[in-house]
Design an enzyme around this catalytic site. Structure first.
Site, PDB file in Angstrom:
ATOM      1  N   GLU A 509      75.333   9.918  43.873  1.00  0.00           N
ATOM      2  CA  GLU A 509      75.236  10.161  42.429  1.00  0.00           C
ATOM      3  C   GLU A 509      76.436   9.582  41.678  1.00  0.00           C
ATOM      4  OE1 GLU A 509      74.676  14.344  41.689  1.00  0.00           O
ATOM      5  OE2 GLU A 509      72.746  14.375  42.678  1.00  0.00           O
ATOM      6  N   GLU A 603      68.692  14.562  48.411  1.00  0.00           N
ATOM      7  CA  GLU A 603      68.958  15.951  48.027  1.00  0.00           C
ATOM      8  C   GLU A 603      67.708  16.526  47.399  1.00  0.00           C
ATOM      9  OE1 GLU A 603      72.586  16.893  45.812  1.00  0.00           O
ATOM     10  OE2 GLU A 603      73.617  15.290  46.906  1.00  0.00           O
TER      11      GLU A 603
HETATM   12  C1  GAL Z   1      74.090  17.421  43.372  1.00  0.00           C
HETATM   13  C2  GAL Z   1      75.315  16.808  44.038  1.00  0.00           C
HETATM   14  C3  GAL Z   1      75.818  17.700  45.144  1.00  0.00           C
HETATM   15  C4  GAL Z   1      75.936  19.095  44.642  1.00  0.00           C
HETATM   16  C5  GAL Z   1      74.621  19.600  44.155  1.00  0.00           C
HETATM   17  C6  GAL Z   1      74.728  21.046  43.687  1.00  0.00           C
HETATM   18  O1  GAL Z   1      73.851  16.825  42.149  1.00  0.00           O
HETATM   19  O2  GAL Z   1      75.027  15.557  44.571  1.00  0.00           O
HETATM   20  O3  GAL Z   1      77.064  17.225  45.585  1.00  0.00           O
HETATM   21  O4  GAL Z   1      76.863  19.100  43.618  1.00  0.00           O
HETATM   22  O5  GAL Z   1      74.200  18.781  43.092  1.00  0.00           O
HETATM   23  O6  GAL Z   1      73.558  21.542  43.158  1.00  0.00           O
END
Ligand code: GAL
Length: 915
Positions: A509, A603
């Site tokens: 990200e 993710e």
């Molecule tokens: C994502 C990020 C992760 C963590 C997660 C928490 O956007 O890549 O590192 O922060 O959100 O919800």
């Protein structure tokens, strides 16, 4: 302080030259195999009380942090770096040459300036009196013992875990060098130092490595005193506001001294590749790089033998690779390429359908028939194909990614790496059905990858969370311009032989997603660097914003989407929100634009919950944001474990499953996260750890664990009921009951009366009885699969807590001073049922050859220091971690007491480790 070391360079250089010639001659007559010596013991440690009183041996200036926004949402776009005036006094120019071995273009190599910074500094001298310093054993995390910084406006906020990881500190140790080492090259190998490590030996600044997550090597040889004391002094400077999670601080991984002959296998100098892999045969390619530092041209012979590995020990010899004779000029590195074919190879593949077989290549280097180096490379033989319409094929079997993201901390043990703690984590994940791990967002301890190799996980190894643009004021963006190439190459060089790694990730990200061609160009550069180091694996970079029609995605071989697959902020609750990412489901557009690339979700979810906390009313949606009265309670800072709630840009597990099932070409998912981790406690930044884990910080499964298990282990007969059934204040009130099962149908009973039999509909993954009227007693769920009985479970209203039950993950541990037993404490009623609301305080004591190193309970709001031997239970459970004492075997007795409860004991045995 008197400075004993006075540099007098001329005689030293002369002595060194004479020694060098002498050593080179001897090299050819004496047989020597490298030694890798652990130097984890015997360190002295001192951390300055504040940066203001620290010494001035700093790496570089950092921008002042004027405004702090600790609880910034994770998807806040990164911003541009601040420009700083370089300071003349900074030591950066002396450290940058350490990167040279990882910078391909020689014209970009750094030249060390004249001078010897710090030489007169008392702390660097061998006669400096460090008796008052703390004695520490590595791996060491200076922050994990706390205390937690509670309340508003603390120095370290919730984002970084409220623990004192920031600060400047020194580690000192003398190293054992013998006269007989004179002919050797002596390296210092640091597996990880958090952060901005700068290393002095005998008053000489040798080099360093700022990024805390990469391993690095320094050549100590030129500064070694072969006749006397050798004093190491390592300075770390860990900035505050450097991460979005808890980084830990210190020499938090293993540290080694490596002694080699002058002609030896280079650092991370072997590369194994496998091709033409089938059950019948496989082609093994081995590249060995050999460095000649003897000062003379030389000729060497290289031969490699390949063995099986059975339970960690070398088994049968399977092949001998062709002996190669190579001439290497003085000061040069030669590359020796050999290949062989293995018949009927045992392939490496992920459990449970395959077995992670490993092989060991032992490379012998000799000169005039005398052995001068032996180097071991473990590897696996597997064929990986990326099918854009299905996902990842391992040995021709489609393996859908059932993955989780994991940060590097080990809960109550902090960042200090420990093999048994990491193995326990992986066992718990495996039991849930996890087959893949994304190393978020940095390279892990090398031993973790040894475990993923052995236990058969597929891995994404990831190097950066930020590039040039910053997410926090002191994150990696400060050093990106100087170090990106070195850090990217270091990750691949160290990790390339691990069969578990299937994809390299060069970013998460990153803010450059927003900068069109400019960002895409950096992405291309990083991808090319990685590909240059390892042409065999694809690259990726996780995108939560970049879309298919933007240049960012085109550089990568695998498309990694964070949350975009299922869509972001599509619920009407976000209609008025204008300044945050809002995205319709993106699998379709990416698949259309890149029909030849595999798409995975790097993710998913970012669902949140607190183990055993159930809040009412319960949302009737499949996936809901968290607000007060809607899954959240900002007074108690807990999130409901009905497992329907997620951060604003996330989704519940159920919603993610539906999206994956509707897009069968997706390679699968990596849930954010497997375990709770220290820091980033969204949505309650007053807390100490995250709520996103499927498993809490202490390693206890939340209800979601069983939802994932029901999908990921379809053949395991299981059924799970939530919530617990102790609701004295809810008699007569509607209390929804949800059931997770690997079956397809469930009948629910309350006190023997059927509440109906329900079948899973298409794209639903839980069975819900949302109108159950609470009355104490027993809930029973009977699950069926294809019409036949599959599994059943009950949840009962319990009595008051009356006794303590203890259950060790391992009753026998090795007496090596490192091995751990994780003991789960359950507070039970007189019938032995766990009381799901019990929060009694337990006092722990240990007798025999063991020590209590941490306690926990998984409650994100618990600010009791981790080493405390008193711990409140959280919803019926607590954890105590016991470590063996090196060299002491025998019975370890752990006693648990709590006011008003029957005390209890558990016995462990510390046994001798097999040599
Ligand atoms: C994502 C990020 C992760 C963590 C997660 C928490 O956007 O890549 O590192 O922060 O959100 O919800």
């Amino acid at each position: 302080m008197k400075n004993r070391y006075k540099p007098n360079r001329k005689p030293l250089v002369l002595l060194f030259l004479i020694g060098f010639l002498f050593m080179s001659c001897k090299d050819s007559t004496e047989s020597f195999n490298r030694e890798r010596i652990s130097i984890n013991e015997g360190w002295k440690f001192m951390k300055y009380d504040s940066p203001e009183i620290a010494d001035s041996l700093f790496y570089d200036l950092r921008p002042e942090v004027l405004t702090v926004n600790d609880s910034k949402a994770a998807d806040t776009p990164a911003t541009e770096a601040e420009k700083l005036q370089a300071s003349k006094k900074a030591l950066k120019p002396y450290i940058l040459p350490t990167a040279n071995a990882f910078i391909k273009d020689p014209s970009k190599h750094h030249t060390r300036p004249e001078g010897h910074p710090g030489t007169d500094f008392p702390l660097l001298q061998s006669n400096f009196d460090d008796n008052g310093w703390e004695n520490v054993t590595l791996p060491h995390d200076w922050a994990i013992a706390g205390p937690f910084q509670e309340g508003p406006n603390t120095e370290v906020g919730g984002g970084m875990g409220r623990l004192p990881s920031n600060g400047i500190a020194w580690y000192r140790r003398q190293i054992d060098i013998y006269k007989t080492d004179k002919d050797k090259i002596i390296y210092l190998d640091i597996d990880g130092a958090m952060s901005y490590a700068m290393v002095w030996l005998n008053g000489h600044l040798v080099g360093g490595w700022p990024y805390g997550y990469n391993s690095f090597r320094l050549d100590l040889t030129p500064h070694i005193n072969f006749e006397g004391i050798n004093q190491l002094a390592i300075r770390l400077d860990n900035p505050n506001h450097s991460a979005r999670w808890y980084p830990g601080g210190g020499l938090y991984r293993n540290v080694w001294l490596t002694k080699t002959s002058k002609v030896h296998v280079a650092h991370w100098g072997t590369t194994v590749t496998t091709s033409k892999v089938s059950k019948a045969s496989a082609r093994i390619g081995l590249k060995v790089q050999v460095e000649n530092r003897s000062g003379f041209d030389t000729e060497i012979e290289t031969i490699t033998k390949i063995y099986t590995i059975n339970h960690g020990t070398v088994g049968k010899q399977m092949a001998v690779m062709e002996k190669v004779t190579t001439k290497i000029q003085a000061g040069n590195t030669a590359t020796i390429n050999t290949t062989t074919t293995l018949e009927n190879p045992k392939l490496w593949g992920p459990l449970p359908t395959q077995t992670p077989h490993l092989y060991r290549a032992i490379t012998h280097i000799s000169h005039n028939g005398v052995d001068i180096d032996t180097y071991t490379t473990d590897f696996g033989i597997r064929d990986i194909k990326f099918d854009p319409n299905q996902g990842i094929m391992v040995n021709n079997e489609l393996i859908k990614l059932q993955g989780v993201n994991e940060h590097h901390d080990l809960g109550a043990l902090g960042a200090a790496f420990n093999v048994s703690a990491a193995a326990r984590k992986l066992r718990i994940l495996k039991d849930m059905g996890v087959n893949a791990i994304r190393m978020a967002h940095n390279p892990p301890a090398p031993e973790l990858l040894e475990l993923t190799d052995k236990m058969g996980f597929l891995v994404i190894d990831e190097v950066f969370d930020s590039w040039k643009r910053k997410k926090t004021p002191h994150d990696f963006h400060l050093i990106f311009p100087d170090w990106y190439e070195a850090d990217a190459r270091a990750m691949v060089r160290r990790d390339k032989n691990h069969p578990s790694i299937v994809i390299w990730s060069y970013g998460n990200e990153v803010g450059e997603q927003y900068t069109d061609v400019e960002g895409a160009t950096i992405g291309k550069t990083l991808s090319a660097i990685i590909k240059d180091e390892d042409p065999t694996r694809p690259t990726t970079s996780a995108m939560n914003w970049a879309k298919s029609d933007m240049p960012f995605a085109s550089a990568m071989h695998v498309i990694s989407l964070n949350y975009q697959g299922e869509g972001i902020r599509q619920d009407p609750i976000f209609d008025t929100v204008t300044d945050r990412i809002k995205t319709k489901p993106q699998y379709g557009p990416f698949h259309e634009k890149f029909p030849n690339k595999v798409i995975l979700s790097s993710e998913t979810a970012s669902a949140a919950s607190s183990r055993g906390v159930y809040l009412f009313p319960v949302s009737d949606m499949t996936s809901s944001p968290i607000r007060d009265g809607m899954g959240g309670d900002s007074n108690i800072k807990q999130v409901s474990a009905y497992e329907l709630y997620a951060v604003d840009f996330g989704s519940s597990a159920d919603k993610v499953f539906a999206s994956l099932d509707k897009h069968p070409y997706s390679a699968g998912e990596f849930v954010w996260t497997g375990f709770d981790y220290l820091g980033e406690p969204t949505p309650y930044y007053e807390s100490r750890n995250s709520y996103n884990g499927i498993i809490d910080l202490a390693g206890f499964p939340k209800d979601r664990y069983y939802l994932y298990q029901s999908r990921w282990r379809p053949d395991l007969p299981m059924v799970h009921i939530l919530p617990h059934w102790n609701w004295p204040d809810r008699i007569g009130k509607t209390t929804p009951v949800h059931v997770f099962t690997s079956g397809d149908e469930v009948e629910l009973f309350l006190n023997g009366i059927s509440l109906g039999r329900k079948k899973k509909e298409a794209f639903t993954y839980r069975l819900r009885w949302d109108d159950v009227i609470y009355q104490p007693g027993e809930l029973k769920a009977v699950a069926y699969k294809k019409g036949s009985f599959w599994s059943q479970t009950t949840v009962k209203t319990t009595g008051e807590p009356a006794q303590i039950a203890a259950l060790a993950d391992r009753n026998e541990i090795y007496a090596d001073g490192k091995d751990l037993s994780f003991i789960t404490i359950q507070l039970t009623d007189t019938d032995g049922l766990i009381v799901p609301t019990a929060d009694n305080t337990i006092v722990f004591e240990v007798e025999g050859p063991g020590e209590i190193i941490a306690t926990d309970n998984g409650d994100p709001t618990d600010m009791t220091e981790f080493p405390s031997t008193q711990r409140k239970a959280f919803n019926g459970l607590a954890l105590v971690v016991v470590r063996s004492i090196a060299g002491k075997t025998g019975k370890i007795t752990v006693t648990m007491e709590s006011d008003g409860l029957k005390a209890s004991q558990i016995e462990l045995t510390a046994i001798q480790k097999k040599p």
